[in-house]
Design a protein around this motif. Structure first.
Motif, mmCIF file in Angstrom:
data_model
loop_
_atom_site.group_PDB
_atom_site.id
_atom_site.type_symbol
_atom_site.label_atom_id
_atom_site.label_comp_id
_atom_site.label_asym_id
_atom_site.label_seq_id
_atom_site.Cartn_x
_atom_site.Cartn_y
_atom_site.Cartn_z
ATOM 1 N N LEU A 74 6.560 4.324 -5.958
ATOM 2 C CA LEU A 74 7.640 5.300 -6.018
ATOM 3 C C LEU A 74 7.138 6.723 -5.807
ATOM 4 O O LEU A 74 7.915 7.636 -5.547
ATOM 5 N N ARG A 75 5.820 6.928 -5.884
ATOM 6 C CA ARG A 75 5.253 8.269 -5.983
ATOM 7 C C ARG A 75 5.627 9.169 -4.812
ATOM 8 O O ARG A 75 6.068 10.302 -4.991
ATOM 9 N N GLU A 76 5.455 8.691 -3.581
ATOM 10 C CA GLU A 76 5.726 9.555 -2.435
ATOM 11 C C GLU A 76 7.186 9.984 -2.393
ATOM 12 O O GLU A 76 7.498 11.154 -2.194
ATOM 13 N N PHE A 77 8.090 9.026 -2.611
ATOM 14 C CA PHE A 77 9.513 9.354 -2.578
ATOM 15 C C PHE A 77 9.870 10.318 -3.702
ATOM 16 O O PHE A 77 10.616 11.282 -3.494
ATOM 17 N N ALA A 78 9.324 10.080 -4.895
ATOM 18 C CA ALA A 78 9.632 10.944 -6.033
ATOM 19 C C ALA A 78 9.156 12.366 -5.781
ATOM 20 O O ALA A 78 9.876 13.338 -6.048
ATOM 21 N N MET A 79 7.949 12.516 -5.253
ATOM 22 C CA MET A 79 7.413 13.854 -5.002
ATOM 23 C C MET A 79 8.170 14.559 -3.884
ATOM 24 O O MET A 79 8.282 15.786 -3.878
ATOM 25 N N SER A 80 8.703 13.797 -2.944
ATOM 26 C CA SER A 80 9.448 14.412 -1.848
ATOM 27 C C SER A 80 10.758 15.026 -2.322
ATOM 28 O O SER A 80 11.325 15.891 -1.650
ATOM 29 N N VAL B 240 3.348 15.983 3.002
ATOM 30 C CA VAL B 240 2.334 16.894 2.446
ATOM 31 C C VAL B 240 2.044 16.529 0.994
ATOM 32 O O VAL B 240 0.886 16.387 0.583
ATOM 33 N N PHE B 241 3.089 16.356 0.200
ATOM 34 C CA PHE B 241 2.895 16.028 -1.204
ATOM 35 C C PHE B 241 2.296 14.636 -1.381
ATOM 36 O O PHE B 241 1.576 14.374 -2.356
ATOM 37 N N ALA B 242 2.591 13.716 -0.449
ATOM 38 C CA ALA B 242 2.008 12.379 -0.529
ATOM 39 C C ALA B 242 0.507 12.409 -0.300
ATOM 40 O O ALA B 242 -0.226 11.568 -0.838
ATOM 41 N N SER C 201 0.849 -1.192 0.000
ATOM 42 C CA SER C 201 0.000 0.000 0.000
ATOM 43 C C SER C 201 0.866 1.217 0.000
ATOM 44 O O SER C 201 1.970 1.221 0.509
ATOM 45 N N SER C 202 0.386 2.259 -0.579
ATOM 46 C CA SER C 202 1.106 3.512 -0.605
ATOM 47 C C SER C 202 0.113 4.624 -0.461
ATOM 48 O O SER C 202 -1.054 4.488 -0.752
ATOM 49 N N PRO C 203 0.565 5.806 0.009
ATOM 50 C CA PRO C 203 -0.362 6.891 0.253
ATOM 51 C C PRO C 203 -1.198 7.281 -0.942
ATOM 52 O O PRO C 203 -2.313 7.757 -0.797
ATOM 53 N N ALA C 204 -0.671 7.102 -2.119
ATOM 54 C CA ALA C 204 -1.416 7.551 -3.300
ATOM 55 C C ALA C 204 -2.397 6.517 -3.805
ATOM 56 O O ALA C 204 -3.189 6.778 -4.694
ATOM 57 N N LEU D 84 14.378 6.649 6.629
ATOM 58 C CA LEU D 84 14.254 6.220 8.028
ATOM 59 C C LEU D 84 12.809 6.266 8.525
ATOM 60 O O LEU D 84 12.461 5.533 9.461
ATOM 61 N N THR D 85 12.002 7.107 7.923
ATOM 62 C CA THR D 85 10.632 7.290 8.427
ATOM 63 C C THR D 85 9.580 6.628 7.539
ATOM 64 O O THR D 85 8.388 6.826 7.759
ATOM 65 N N ARG D 86 9.978 5.839 6.563
ATOM 66 C CA ARG D 86 9.005 5.297 5.610
ATOM 67 C C ARG D 86 8.053 4.283 6.230
ATOM 68 O O ARG D 86 7.027 3.948 5.632
#
Length: 404
Positions: free
Chosen positions: A339-345, A128-130, A3-6, A77-79
């Motif tokens: 990959l979306r959350e990491f990419a947007m961060s 926030v972006f996630a 699962s991912s935030p998006a 570290l916080t994922r």
């Protein structure tokens, strides 16, 4: 199953997603205001902390450097944390570190607190972006990004002057105390209003394999860094560049205000238009930066140099103002769910890399060849970025059509 935030489908539908997005915009407003406060408060801070004004200026550099170096490790570290709890927690850490700046008038402590603030800001920005793709429908992603990123735009227009006003009324610590209070209040509201999004889960060997969207996402981020380097190479020295075209320093302020207004218009319009015409909108905004730089480059020899310089700086403001939401929406649409959350961060990293690289390159060339060469350099780098964006967007569009 990963699962991912998006992609969390079990989230309850938000009754008022735009109100939630506006609160996320407040977070970026407080964050950017906090980042930019030291230059506005430089004399008062240097007197209280007993350091030279130049030392206060380095607090922004320390912030940017910490974000560039610390963002990726902090996100890694916080994922595993629940995203809502991570956002609220990072904002509370951010608020506490900002309050330390206000309460402990020791330069070494202020530097350490700014570093903690920068890491907390980087983590909060990533979450926030996630949340934006979670709260907004896919067809409204650009508008949602514009609402959130509008907070960062307003920070330079309203936040920093407001901080300066607080400092004038009661001393510079009040500006940081106010920012800390706004961060803490935002955390409290988001703790009540945001849905819970589970932490990223490990999906075994399949998840650890190469992500097919990593290459186009990396290419987009690299092109963005090149474009921001082009922008900062000229904008960091915009007053002497305008002076080369006959614009007096007292008139430069009015032109910069016009550029800011153009950027605000682009931000307001770009998100909505970008949802309907994402590729064309992104390319127009990217092209505005080398176009504006080219105008500044030829302005000194033009028939109406001041008018052409005014058009150039307005084009720069238009491009840089409208770019962030459209660019972030493109990253979100290009990246896979995993990959979306990491990419947007990484947007905040790209932003600070561009600021640092463009300013350093501009300073080096200004000292050796003079400021008149800076618009030429900016136009060349911006044109290269435009070509890179055009190629990347064409390739990714072709790849999508083949995969259907």
């Amino acid at each position: 199953m990963t699962s991912s935030p998006a992609t969390v489908s079990s989230l309850p539908a938000a009754r008022s997603p735009w109100a939630q997005l506006a609160i996320l915009g407040v977070v970026l407003f407080a964050s950017v205001s906090t980042e930019l406060l030291p230059p506005a408060l430089i004399l008062g801070m240097s007197a209280t902390l007993d350091v030279e004004p130049a030392a206060i200026g380095t607090l922004v550099t320390v912030w940017a450097g910490t974000i560039v170096v610390g963002t990726v490790p902090a996100i890694r570290l916080t994922r595993r944390f629940d995203r809502k709890r991570l956002l609220v927690g990072s904002l509370l850490v951010f608020a506490a570190a900002t309050l330390v700046v206000a309460l402990v008038p020791v330069f070494a402590v202020v530097v350490a607190a700014r570093m903690v603030s920068a890491v907390a800001a980087a983590v909060s920005w990533s979450v926030v972006f996630a949340f934006v793709p979670v709260l907004a429908a896919p067809e409204r992603l650009g508008r949602a990004m514009a609402v959130v990123l509008g907070g960062g735009t307003l920070a330079s227009v309203i936040g920093v002057p407001l901080g300066a006003a607080l400092a004038a009324a009661g001393g510079w610590p009040w500006a940081f105390a106010g920012a800390a209070a706004l961060l803490a209040a935002s955390a409290a509201v988001l703790a009540r209003r945001l849905p819970h999004v589970p932490a990223e889960q490990d999906a075994g060997p399949a998840r650890r394999g190469a992500d097919r969207t990593a290459l186009p996402v990396g290419a987009l981020l690299s092109a963005g860094a090149l474009l921001l380097t082009a922008y900062m190479a000229v904008f960091a020295f915009i007053v002497p560049v305008l002076g080369s075209a006959g614009v007096a320093p007292e008139s430069a302020a009015a032109l910069l205000l016009a550029a800011g207004v153009a950027g605000a218009v682009a931000l307001a319009v770009g998100g909505a238009v970008g949802d309907r015409f994402p590729t064309a909108t992104l390319l127009v905004l990217v092209a505005a930066i080398p176009t504006g730089s080219a105008m500044l480059a030829v302005a000194p020899g033009a028939v109406a140099p001041s008018a052409l310089a005014a058009a150039g700086v307005t084009a720069l403001g238009f491009g840089i103002g409208g770019l962030p939401p459209v660019f972030q929406a493109r990253i979100a649409r290009t990246a896979s769910p995993g990959l979306r959350e990491f990419a947007m961060s990484l947007f905040v990293v790209v932003l600070n890399v561009g600021i640092a690289a463009g300013s350093a390159l501009g300073a080096m060339l200004a000292g050796t060849a003079g400021t008149r060469v800076l618009p030429v350099l900016s136009a060349a780098l911006g044109a290269a970025a435009l070509v890179a964006f055009a190629v990347i967007l064409a390739l990714t569009s072709t790849s999508r059509r083949r995969s259907r």
